[in-house]
Design an enzyme around this catalytic site. Sequence first.
Site, PDB file in Angstrom:
ATOM      1  N   ASP A  43      81.129  50.741 169.415  1.00 30.66           N
ATOM      2  CA  ASP A  43      81.745  50.221 168.173  1.00 30.66           C
ATOM      3  C   ASP A  43      82.450  48.938 168.150  1.00 30.66           C
ATOM      4  OD1 ASP A  43      82.319  53.332 166.470  1.00 30.66           O
ATOM      5  OD2 ASP A  43      81.627  53.370 168.773  1.00 30.66           O
TER       6      ASP A  43
ATOM      7  N   TYR B 247      78.915  46.470 161.884  1.00 26.26           N
ATOM      8  CA  TYR B 247      79.660  46.940 160.936  1.00 26.26           C
ATOM      9  C   TYR B 247      79.233  46.141 159.570  1.00 26.26           C
ATOM     10  CZ  TYR B 247      82.340  49.958 163.667  1.00 26.26           C
ATOM     11  OH  TYR B 247      82.676  51.153 164.600  1.00 26.26           O
TER      12      TYR B 247
ATOM     13  N   ASN C 189      76.132  55.087 163.256  1.00 25.48           N
ATOM     14  CA  ASN C 189      76.093  55.416 161.630  1.00 25.48           C
ATOM     15  C   ASN C 189      76.173  54.191 160.776  1.00 25.48           C
ATOM     16  OD1 ASN C 189      78.896  55.620 162.914  1.00 25.48           O
ATOM     17  ND2 ASN C 189      79.509  55.781 160.725  1.00 25.48           N
TER      18      ASN C 189
ATOM     19  N   HIS D 239      75.466  58.075 170.191  1.00 23.46           N
ATOM     20  CA  HIS D 239      76.680  57.607 169.397  1.00 23.46           C
ATOM     21  C   HIS D 239      77.756  58.588 169.089  1.00 23.46           C
ATOM     22  CE1 HIS D 239      78.876  54.606 166.928  1.00 23.46           C
ATOM     23  NE2 HIS D 239      78.893  55.814 165.957  1.00 23.46           N
TER      24      HIS D 239
ATOM     25  N   HIS E 247      86.226  62.752 163.363  1.00 23.28           N
ATOM     26  CA  HIS E 247      84.755  63.070 163.706  1.00 23.28           C
ATOM     27  C   HIS E 247      84.510  64.439 164.430  1.00 23.28           C
ATOM     28  CE1 HIS E 247      83.789  59.269 162.042  1.00 23.28           C
ATOM     29  NE2 HIS E 247      84.510  58.640 162.852  1.00 23.28           N
TER      30      HIS E 247
ATOM     31  N   HIS F 159      81.568  56.219 168.291  1.00 23.21           N
ATOM     32  CA  HIS F 159      81.785  56.703 167.168  1.00 23.21           C
ATOM     33  C   HIS F 159      83.297  57.191 166.870  1.00 23.21           C
ATOM     34  CE1 HIS F 159      80.640  58.664 163.255  1.00 23.21           C
ATOM     35  NE2 HIS F 159      80.793  59.700 163.614  1.00 23.21           N
ATOM     36  N   VAL F 160      83.808  57.834 167.941  1.00 18.59           N
ATOM     37  CA  VAL F 160      85.520  58.004 167.747  1.00 18.59           C
ATOM     38  C   VAL F 160      85.998  56.591 168.376  1.00 18.59           C
ATOM     39  CG1 VAL F 160      87.285  59.266 168.694  1.00 18.59           C
ATOM     40  CG2 VAL F 160      85.339  60.401 167.884  1.00 18.59           C
ATOM     41  N   HIS F 161      86.958  56.191 167.623  1.00 17.90           N
ATOM     42  CA  HIS F 161      87.404  54.868 168.068  1.00 17.90           C
ATOM     43  C   HIS F 161      88.737  55.007 168.986  1.00 17.90           C
ATOM     44  CE1 HIS F 161      85.761  52.979 163.944  1.00 17.90           C
ATOM     45  NE2 HIS F 161      85.047  53.443 165.012  1.00 17.90           N
TER      46      HIS F 161
END
Length: 441
Positions: free
Chosen positions: A149, A179, A209, A293, A303, A330-332
């Site tokens: 990410d 992004y 995503n 991801h 998420h 995915h999870v920040h």
Amino acid sequence: MEKLYLRAFPLLVTILLFPRLIQSQGCLSRQPPRPMVFTPHNRSDADPQQVHISLAGKDHIRVSWVTDTKHSKSIVEYGETPGNYNALATGEHTSYKYFFYSSGEIHHVKIGPLKPSTTYFYRCGDSGPEFSFRTPPSGFPIEFAVVGDLGQTEWTASTLAHVDSEDYDVFLLPGDLSYADTQQPLWDSFGRLVEPYATRRPWMVTEGNHEIEIFPIIHPHGFTSYNARWRMPYEESGSTSNLYYSFDVAGTHVIMLGSYADFDAKSSQYKWLKADLAQVDRKKTPWVVVLLHAPWYNTNTAHQGEGESMRKSLEELLYLARADVVFSGHVHAYERFTRVYNKEENQCGPLYVTIGDGGNREGLALTFKDPASPLSLFREASFGHGRLRIVNETHAHWSWQRNNDSNSVVADQVWFESLSTSKACWDVDDQGLSSSFKEEL
């Protein structure tokens, strides 16, 4: 066309609301991100920009770049001495349109065969600056930098600087690159931002995503920009899609899975993964590393459950193959689990790590479930990056380095052993798994 975009929307792209509408972030408590870094185009139209390299089969590297002119050659000159190129390779170029945006010419050239642990100097398209890269070693030890990410904010720039402060061999990114979220000039900006790093070490990525970029009815097919710009060695690994592939490097078999490609038992990805794992020779590649991801295991409130259907479909394949570690984004935030299979601790299952904390523009996912699951051994919502150093056939060291601006602090680390050497795991009778299924692997 890109320059027209830049004149018309230099600031607007950072505040457009449309990307917010196509993301299901939910009501999350996030630390505010830092401002975006938009990297301008300061070379001539004919000069290569957004240059990056990736591994492309045994002893080969793929060089990718963009030019604004359509008449630039898809060639790479290279050699082991600065300015002295004794080899030349020719490739191909492509372009794409996205609404009113027209990309530059995107060039891909495969060079090699190359020697391991060797520095090569190269020039793209017969013009522009000279770059150099070092090929990975042929054997252990090897070190991977792992960043998820990424985005293009001031946090991103800080994370990349920390990664670059220590040597490594290959860069792994489990999804969510630019992004851009349909704002195509941000793909160009991202390519220029990462060029100083991605020209010197291979960058191996898989989609997230934010790479989908579907617009209902008008642009129904996803990954147009991602597939055109970031071509990975899917064909070399027998895959039919750039969204999932594998490669071997220095005794390690790395599998990049697609969280946003079909993955049920009838899908091409499932069939490819099953065949790919069946061909792994753990004597030649004793380590199996997997990236995807959307995490299969996650105790953050962000998420929740988004990787569950993929886990149900593919987890058994990785377990039977005795995959060593699975990285996701995915999870920040950062989270490290124990070895797990089917939601229970299992010393023959992979070690799971979530590392979606590279520097994205959405900020951090600050809230974890309380109390913590006994499967989760370390978790923290901070920006940072990871390093996987595989020392030999049996032992590897994993560390997560918290991004503290001026320095990078090792906040979590662990030594672990490859399952390829575990007699107990290979001799175990896996309950509930059919003998025919096991034989196919």
